[in-house]
Enzyme design. Structure first.
Site, PDB file in Angstrom:
ATOM      1  CG  ASP A 161     -15.656   8.675 -13.167  1.00 18.58           C
ATOM      2  OD1 ASP A 161     -14.607   9.291 -12.937  1.00 18.58           O
ATOM      3  OD2 ASP A 161     -16.521   8.453 -12.302  1.00 18.58           O
TER       4      ASP A 161
ATOM      5  CE1 TYR B 126     -14.630   5.508 -12.537  1.00 14.01           C
ATOM      6  CE2 TYR B 126     -15.008   3.772 -14.151  1.00 14.01           C
ATOM      7  CZ  TYR B 126     -15.476   4.837 -13.407  1.00 14.01           C
ATOM      8  OH  TYR B 126     -16.787   5.227 -13.518  1.00 14.01           O
TER       9      TYR B 126
ATOM     10  NE  ARG C 187     -19.626   3.691 -10.111  1.00 11.13           N
ATOM     11  CZ  ARG C 187     -19.234   4.826  -9.550  1.00 11.13           C
ATOM     12  NH1 ARG C 187     -18.245   5.510 -10.112  1.00 11.13           N
ATOM     13  NH2 ARG C 187     -19.809   5.284  -8.468  1.00 11.13           N
TER      14      ARG C 187
ATOM     15  CG  ASP D 175     -18.289   4.881 -16.271  1.00 11.33           C
ATOM     16  OD1 ASP D 175     -18.529   6.062 -16.592  1.00 11.33           O
ATOM     17  OD2 ASP D 175     -18.412   4.477 -15.109  1.00 11.33           O
TER      18      ASP D 175
ATOM     19  CD  GLU E 247     -24.685   6.479 -15.776  1.00  9.44           C
ATOM     20  OE1 GLU E 247     -24.993   7.679 -15.603  1.00  9.44           O
ATOM     21  OE2 GLU E 247     -25.493   5.640 -16.223  1.00  9.44           O
TER      22      GLU E 247
ATOM     23  CD  GLU F 296     -16.849  12.483 -13.233  1.00 10.86           C
ATOM     24  OE1 GLU F 296     -15.734  13.043 -13.180  1.00 10.86           O
ATOM     25  OE2 GLU F 296     -17.004  11.291 -13.543  1.00 10.86           O
TER      26      GLU F 296
ATOM     27  CG  HIS G 177     -12.605  -0.138 -18.342  1.00  7.07           C
ATOM     28  ND1 HIS G 177     -13.811   0.011 -17.705  1.00  7.07           N
ATOM     29  CD2 HIS G 177     -12.557   0.840 -19.273  1.00  7.07           C
ATOM     30  CE1 HIS G 177     -14.466   1.045 -18.224  1.00  7.07           C
ATOM     31  NE2 HIS G 177     -13.712   1.551 -19.174  1.00  7.07           N
TER      32      HIS G 177
END
Length: 873
Positions: free
Chosen positions: A82, A299, A301, A84, A86, A9, A345
């Site tokens: 990432d 990470y 989130r 997740d 998104e 990203e 996670h």
């Protein structure tokens, strides 16, 4: 062109990963999402089973064009956003935008950006997980349906430009309902009686509180009752009836998840959830240290408290080596994750326990270092032994000193509680806030007689539930299952941006504005299901089930939309506009005589506006809480009304408003006092970032004050401001990426930059970010155009003076690189160019202490021989 293309990203993440992968990999950044629903169209074909219509985002077109060319040349394209929903959606959109097939495109996921984690991820690439993609699509389409359909309705009925959201509006309801509880709360008076006691053979006193009277719980409701009890007990004998001792442990908290990190950063570092996530993102993606970019945390989130075996082994070894065996539990501490947590996670932790915060203090910006230090200490503390306390509970009985019949007199039972730390455990790393109620008791034994030193009654009132802070609102959203870790910060940020909430009276507490209250009132009345907490939680759980492959995303949308569409059509017919409400119907406009109607301002406050708007712009305040006073207006003689400002501060204003606009302050006795004149500035408060004002005070000249917090500062001399902002490089300035030497400020024709102090042996350079420049300092110098104080600022080419009234006043003055010393005897100031509206002059930087000036004589106009430049053909 290398044969492998990796797409992430952000450029920071790309730089970090490129260091670990080597020359066979080209790492590029997409800049986040590259495709989305169209900004000016609905973009969802409801009739065609909610088929979304995605299009390239304008800012991504150049990036996609470049990535397409590189993708054609590459043998394998690794999509590494990432790990997740998104991130998976970004990878899927990239795959479609770049026309990649399943054989060429591969998905690489990792939870920390370290060399071992990156190598492991690229050894075992996977395919895009469509369950994650569909869960993100469902969330995005749900938010589009609610926002696109509901926002125009409340904009029409309340105020243009409003927005509503599936999670945002429910979060707002929490704040409004808490405010309703506070408004409805009726405080109840009660009294406590505290005895100051001391053993006969000791010099240390302690306190005990009255618990029981005649065998029943002590309930004292007024001063008269409290004084009666004090009178009855003040001449009694006090002796210890029993002593109860026990040990208790305080267990360490688990390592951070997203919500707990946001709460801790808010309460301990005064950072908003949005600020916390931005700084955590930088720590995760990579920070320049040791001559290259390193990912410092896992990470950020996540809602899982899991920790990898390697990380557990490393932190346990660290505790044993640095604190000793007595701080290390026999086996690792494990913590229960929230119900919907993703087991794959990890919790938020440092990527290397060997990288202590102290070693990074000179290499990280202040905010990043503070957050890293907090994450590091929380992780280490989570694997240490509990703190152990000795609790002592002493029961003290009153009796008659002459041993008369005890039944004929009032009997009192007092309780004293002591708490003393025996073993500090994890608090050696993660300090706990001391409790003011804790006391260490002197040596005591049963049946001991105690001397009564004092018997003090104290008045108290029951308190309403506290207003939410950003930290406690995150906790409540998490507790009720509203939203997910990635949505907390943007949800709260949106509430502030839309002026649905504001911070209450110079504190962290959040209160709803009038606009926020009416939005919730309308939505709850007409959309009871969609605004229901349980329904919102169930919808989040449905999205989790889509992610797990247990539910179909289109079916989830169909179930929601059927009910929502029915409520929407009904609301369009029955929702009453605020302008049609009864408020203000009997009030005439002071300008034209037409009826006044209820309106809402962009700042969230309600007022009365003329029904003839825009032809007539007459307005009147709504003073529902105003009180009559005995004081009269000094200008027109009418009564002064006591009112409360929107920030909760009381003031007096004339009842003849708007004909008379007199406003006055209130002193401690309730008498009117003259308000200090305030001029708004554009100088942001250094503590909270809110607006500041130049307050003109009779006794102390001018003072710059913050409109939100209690910060204030008297404008200082320019010389002091020059010294305060002299150094750009400090202990938090990152070192050179190439040789790890300190950096120095250098200048070029393009402005300032940071260059290695070892130049020319090392030619390391990097841009100088705006956040690395010293904060503006307000000075006693006045702007010759508007009279507001001038700010000393750093710009691209050095320091300059700028008006604090910007952008209304854009006056600026360049400061010379060298200034002559002031010739005034005993003054250590320097001379700089200043001006009034009529002339320019040299003035001392020690003004107003030194008032030396020298007029600048204008040079006589003479002949000049300027060579004309040849025009280029």
């Amino acid at each position: 062109m290398p044969e492998n293309l990796v797409i992430v990203e952000s450029p920071a993440k790309a730089r970090t990963i490129a260091r670990y992968l080597g020359k066979n990999y080209a790492v590029e950044a997409s800049g986040g999402h590259v495709r989305d629903l169209p900004p000016r169209k609905f973009g969802v074909d409801v009739e065609n089973d909610f088929e979304p219509s995605y299009e390239l985002m304008p800012r991504s077109r150049k990036t996609i064009s470049k990535l397409k060319k590189n993708a054609v040349k590459a043998k394998v394209v690794y999509l590494a956003p990432d790990p997740d929903r998104e991130g998976e959606a970004i990878a899927w959109h990239l795959m479609n935008a770049l026309d990649l097939n399943g054989k060429k495109a591969r998905r690489a996921t990792f939870h920390e950006i370290t060399r071992p984690a990156i190598h492991e991820a690229f050894k075992k690439p996977t395919k895009i997980d469509m369950n994650l993609v569909n869960a993100q699509q469902a969330r995005r389409i749900l938010d589009r349906v609610v926002g696109y359909e509901l926002s125009p309705l409340i904009s029409k009925k309340i105020l243009r430009g409003l927005s509503a959201g599936r999670v945002q509006s429910v979060a707002l309801r929490l704040v409004v309902e808490r405010e309703d509880e506070i408004d409805a709360f009726e405080p109840r008076e009660y009294w406590e009686i505290t005895a100051g006691l001391q053993p006969e053979d000791e010099t240390v006193a302690f306190e005990a509180k009255l618990e029981k009277l005649d065998g029943k719980k002590a309930k004292i409701n007024d001063r008269e009752g409290a004084l009666k009890v004090v009178e009855a007990l003040k001449n009694r004998q006090y002796h210890i009836e029993s002593i109860e001792k026990r040990k208790t442990g305080s267990k360490p908290a688990p390592p951070f998840i997203t919500s707990s990190m946001q709460r801790a950063a808010s309460s301990m570092l005064n950072m908003s959830p949005g600020q916390t996530m931005r700084e955590a993102q930088k720590l995760y993606e990579g920070v320049d240290i040791n001559g290259g970019s390193e990912g410092l945390i896992t990470y950020m989130r996540t809602d899982s408290t899991n920790v990898s075996k390697d990380a557990l082994s490393a932190v346990r070894a660290h505790i044993k080596e640095n604190y000793g065996d007595k701080y290390l539990p026999g086996k690792p501490n494990f913590f229960k994750s929230p119900k919907a947590a993703q087991a794959a996670h990890e919790a938020i932790r440092p990527t290397s326990i060997a990288r202590a915060p102290e070693s990074l203090k000179s290499r990280l910006p202040k905010r990043q270092w503070q957050l890293y230090d907090l994450i590091y200490r929380r992780f280490v503390a989570s694997q240490m032994k509990p703190a152990v306390y000795a609790l002592t509970k002493v029961k003290i009985r009153t009796s008659s000193p002459d041993k008369t019949d005890p039944k004929s007199e009032l009997q009192g039972i007092f309780m004293a509680k002591g708490r003393e730390m025996i073993f500090d455990g994890y608090t050696r790393v993660m300090q706990r806030k001391a409790d003011d109620k804790d006391q260490i008791l002197p040596p005591l034994h049963e049946q001991a007689i105690l001397d009564l030193l004092n018997l003090e009654p104290s008045q108290h009132f029951t308190q309403p539930p506290p207003r939410f802070t950003e930290a406690s609102l995150v906790r409540e959203l998490e507790r009720k299952g509203i939203g997910r870790p990635s949505t907390y910060a943007p949800t709260i940020s949106t509430l502030f941006k839309r002026n649905y909430v504001r911070r209450q009276n110079r504190s962290k507490a959040i209160e709803p504005t009038d606009l926020g209250k009416v939005v919730v009132e309308k939505l709850v009345k007409h959309f009871p299901t969609e605004m229901d907490y349980d329904f919102t939680r169930d919808m989040e759980e449905n999205l989790d089930r889509v992610e797990e492959g247990k539910a179909d995303w289109r079916e989830t949308l169909r179930e929601f939309y059927g009910r929502f569409k029915t409520d929407l059509e009904e609301a369009k017919k029955k929702m009453v506009s605020v302008s049609e409400s009864d408020n203000g119907k009997d009030t005439e406009c002071p300008e034209c005589g037409k009826k006044m109607i209820l309106r809402y301002s962009r700042t969230g406050d309600k007022f009365l506006g003329c029904s003839g708007f825009p032809e007539c712009k007459g307005t009147m305040p709504l003073d529902d809480d105003s009180e009559e006073t005995e004081h009269t207006c000094p200008n027109c003689g009418k009564m002064l009304m006591k009112r409360t400002s929107r920030r909760g501060n009381p003031f007096l204003s004339c009842s003849g408003y708007p004909d008379c606009e007199t406003a006055m302050g209130i002193d401690k006795e309730g008498n009117p006092v003259e308000l200090n004149r305030r001029d708004a500035t554009r100088f942001g408060c250094p503590q909270c970032g809110d607006k500041t004002y130049l307050e003109h005070r009779d006794e102390g000249g001018a003072m710059v004050v913050c409109g939100r917090c209690r910060w204030q500062k008297q404008p200082g001399q320019l010389e002091d401001a020059l010294k305060e902002t002299e150094n750009i490089v400090d202990e938090h300035t990152p070192h050179c990426e190439k040789c790890n030497s300190p950096m120095q400020v250098r200048t070029s024709r393009k402005g300032m930059f940071l260059g290695c102090s070892k130049y020319p042996d090392c030619d390391g350079t990097r841009p100088l970010g705006k956040d690395e420049l010293p904060a503006p300092v307000i000075t006693a110098e006045k702007c010759e155009k508007c009279g507001l104080p001038l700010l000393l600022r750093w710009g691209k080419y050095g320091r300059f003076l700028a008006c604090s009234g910007f952008p209304k006043c854009k006056n600026t003055w360049r400061l010379p690189s060298s200034m002559k010393e002031c010739p005034q005897e005993g003054c250590d100031g320097r001379l700089t160019s200043k001006s009034t509206q009529d002339e320019q002059y040299l003035g001392c930087t020690r003004y107003p202490e030194c008032e030396y000036t020298k007029k600048i004589e204008k040079k006589a106009a003479g002949k000049t021989n300027k060579k004309k430049k040849k025009k280029k053909r």
